[in-house]
Enzyme design. Structure first.
Site, PDB file in Angstrom:
ATOM      1  CB  ILE A 249      25.932  71.870  22.161  1.00 56.73           C
ATOM      2  CG1 ILE A 249      25.316  72.447  23.430  1.00 56.73           C
ATOM      3  CG2 ILE A 249      27.091  70.929  22.471  1.00 56.73           C
ATOM      4  CD1 ILE A 249      24.491  71.473  24.225  1.00 56.73           C
TER       5      ILE A 249
ATOM      6  N   GLY B 162      31.385  61.644  20.151  1.00 55.21           N
ATOM      7  CA  GLY B 162      30.161  62.426  19.996  1.00 55.21           C
ATOM      8  C   GLY B 162      30.274  63.811  20.586  1.00 55.21           C
ATOM      9  CB  VAL B 163      27.693  65.900  22.249  1.00 50.39           C
ATOM     10  CG1 VAL B 163      27.298  65.160  23.506  1.00 50.39           C
ATOM     11  CG2 VAL B 163      27.500  67.389  22.422  1.00 50.39           C
ATOM     12  CG  ASP B 164      32.240  63.330  26.675  1.00 54.21           C
ATOM     13  OD1 ASP B 164      32.682  64.397  27.139  1.00 54.21           O
ATOM     14  OD2 ASP B 164      32.360  62.231  27.260  1.00 54.21           O
TER      15      ASP B 164
ATOM     16  CB  VAL C  50      27.312  56.143  21.295  1.00 57.61           C
ATOM     17  CG1 VAL C  50      27.878  54.817  21.766  1.00 57.61           C
ATOM     18  CG2 VAL C  50      28.195  56.719  20.217  1.00 57.61           C
ATOM     19  CE1 TYR C  51      26.969  55.512  26.353  1.00 56.57           C
ATOM     20  CE2 TYR C  51      25.789  56.861  27.942  1.00 56.57           C
ATOM     21  CZ  TYR C  51      26.940  56.202  27.548  1.00 56.57           C
ATOM     22  OH  TYR C  51      28.049  56.232  28.364  1.00 56.57           O
TER      23      TYR C  51
HETATM   24  P1  ADP Z   1      25.178  59.554  24.044  1.00 55.46           P
HETATM   25  O1  ADP Z   1      26.356  58.673  24.365  1.00 55.46           O
HETATM   26  O2  ADP Z   1      24.569  60.178  25.295  1.00 55.46           O
HETATM   27  O3  ADP Z   1      24.203  58.918  23.142  1.00 55.46           O
HETATM   28  P2  ADP Z   1      26.323  61.097  21.823  1.00 55.46           P
HETATM   29  O4  ADP Z   1      27.369  62.133  21.928  1.00 55.46           O
HETATM   30  O5  ADP Z   1      26.681  59.837  21.101  1.00 55.46           O
HETATM   31  O6  ADP Z   1      25.853  60.815  23.338  1.00 55.46           O
HETATM   32  O7  ADP Z   1      25.032  61.712  21.156  1.00 55.46           O
HETATM   33  C1  ADP Z   1      24.114  62.544  21.806  1.00 55.46           C
HETATM   34  C2  ADP Z   1      23.501  63.494  20.798  1.00 55.46           C
HETATM   35  O8  ADP Z   1      24.391  64.591  20.600  1.00 55.46           O
HETATM   36  C3  ADP Z   1      23.245  62.886  19.421  1.00 55.46           C
HETATM   37  O9  ADP Z   1      21.920  63.251  19.036  1.00 55.46           O
HETATM   38  C4  ADP Z   1      24.281  63.565  18.524  1.00 55.46           C
HETATM   39  O10 ADP Z   1      23.780  63.758  17.213  1.00 55.46           O
HETATM   40  C5  ADP Z   1      24.440  64.901  19.230  1.00 55.46           C
HETATM   41  N1  ADP Z   1      25.697  65.651  18.981  1.00 55.46           N
HETATM   42  C6  ADP Z   1      26.900  65.202  18.611  1.00 55.46           C
HETATM   43  N2  ADP Z   1      27.778  66.238  18.520  1.00 55.46           N
HETATM   44  C7  ADP Z   1      27.092  67.361  18.844  1.00 55.46           C
HETATM   45  C8  ADP Z   1      27.410  68.757  18.925  1.00 55.46           C
HETATM   46  N3  ADP Z   1      28.636  69.222  18.661  1.00 55.46           N
HETATM   47  N4  ADP Z   1      26.417  69.631  19.296  1.00 55.46           N
HETATM   48  C9  ADP Z   1      25.177  69.188  19.568  1.00 55.46           C
HETATM   49  N5  ADP Z   1      24.815  67.893  19.517  1.00 55.46           N
HETATM   50  C10 ADP Z   1      25.756  66.992  19.156  1.00 55.46           C
END
Ligand code: ADP
Length: 179
Positions: free
Chosen positions: A12, A33-35, A121-122
């Site tokens: 993303i 993760g994505v954050d 993670v959630y």
């Molecule tokens: P949450 O804590 O809301 O579950 P996560 O970051 O652990 O958030 O995961 C949310 C989703 O984002 C997961 O499906 C993960 O595979 C995905 N994800 C992780 N990194 C990226 C990225 N760079 N771009 C898009 N999606 C991502």
């Protein structure tokens, strides 16, 4: 309709849209993760900015500049932690999509990219989460004809396949409803 919904496999942080959405936590001060990926790609200015926002409630959303990203803005939303399905998780997740889209519209944006909020993670089940994400997006696009594009960025093949399957199912249900 479905031309304005895109499902992609990718990262993303690389999306060229008006805003990308971050699946943040209530502190808005970064995480894994994505954050984590969004904070690294946007640069340290993002954390400094986020420190001024006072956090964010589950299901709500806040907007920041995109800093070093290709996207001009980042919309930070906090997904629910999955606790088995009886703790309002569905509605809270739908609120993440609705409030993020609402903020995009308020800022006159025309394109937005979402990750699969809460499905990492959630622990929110991906099939169920993809249905909420796609239904909410379609409901919005049905009433707003000027919004250009909602992109769902899937980080792996499994998510990509599930999103495509869910979109197919929703489209078929809508066809039957309208016939
Ligand atoms: P949450 O804590 O809301 O579950 P996560 O970051 O652990 O958030 O995961 C949310 C989703 O984002 C997961 O499906 C993960 O595979 C995905 N994800 C992780 N990194 C990226 C990225 N760079 N771009 C898009 N999606 C991502």
């Amino acid at each position: 309709m479905s031309e304005r919904i895109r499902i992609l496999r990718g990262d993303i942080t690389q999306q060229k849209v008006d805003a990308i959405v971050n699946a943040a936590n209530t502190s808005l001060l970064g995480g894994g993760g994505v954050d984590g990926a969004i904070h690294s790609a946007a640069g340290p200015e993002l954390l400094e900015y986020c420190k001024t926002l006072g956090g964010c409630l589950t299901g709500h959303a806040k907007i920041t500049p995109g800093f070093r990203l290709k996207a001009k803005y980042i919309i930070h939303t906090v997904g629910p932690v999955w606790r088995g399905g009886n703790y309002n998780e569905d509605e809270l997740l739908a609120n993440c999509y609705k409030n993020s889209i609402r903020l995009a519209v308020k800022n006159k944006l025309k394109s937005i990219a979402f990750p699969a909020i809460s499905t990492g993670v959630y622990g929110f089940p991906l099939e169920r989460a993809s249905g909420i994400a796609l239904n909410t997006a379609m409901e919005f696009l049905n009433v707003d004809e000027s919004f250009e594009k909602i992109v769902f960025v899937c980080f792996d093949d499994r998510a990509f396949n599930i999103y495509n399957q869910t979109l197919k199912e929703i489209t078929e249900i809508n066809k039957t409803d309208n016939s």
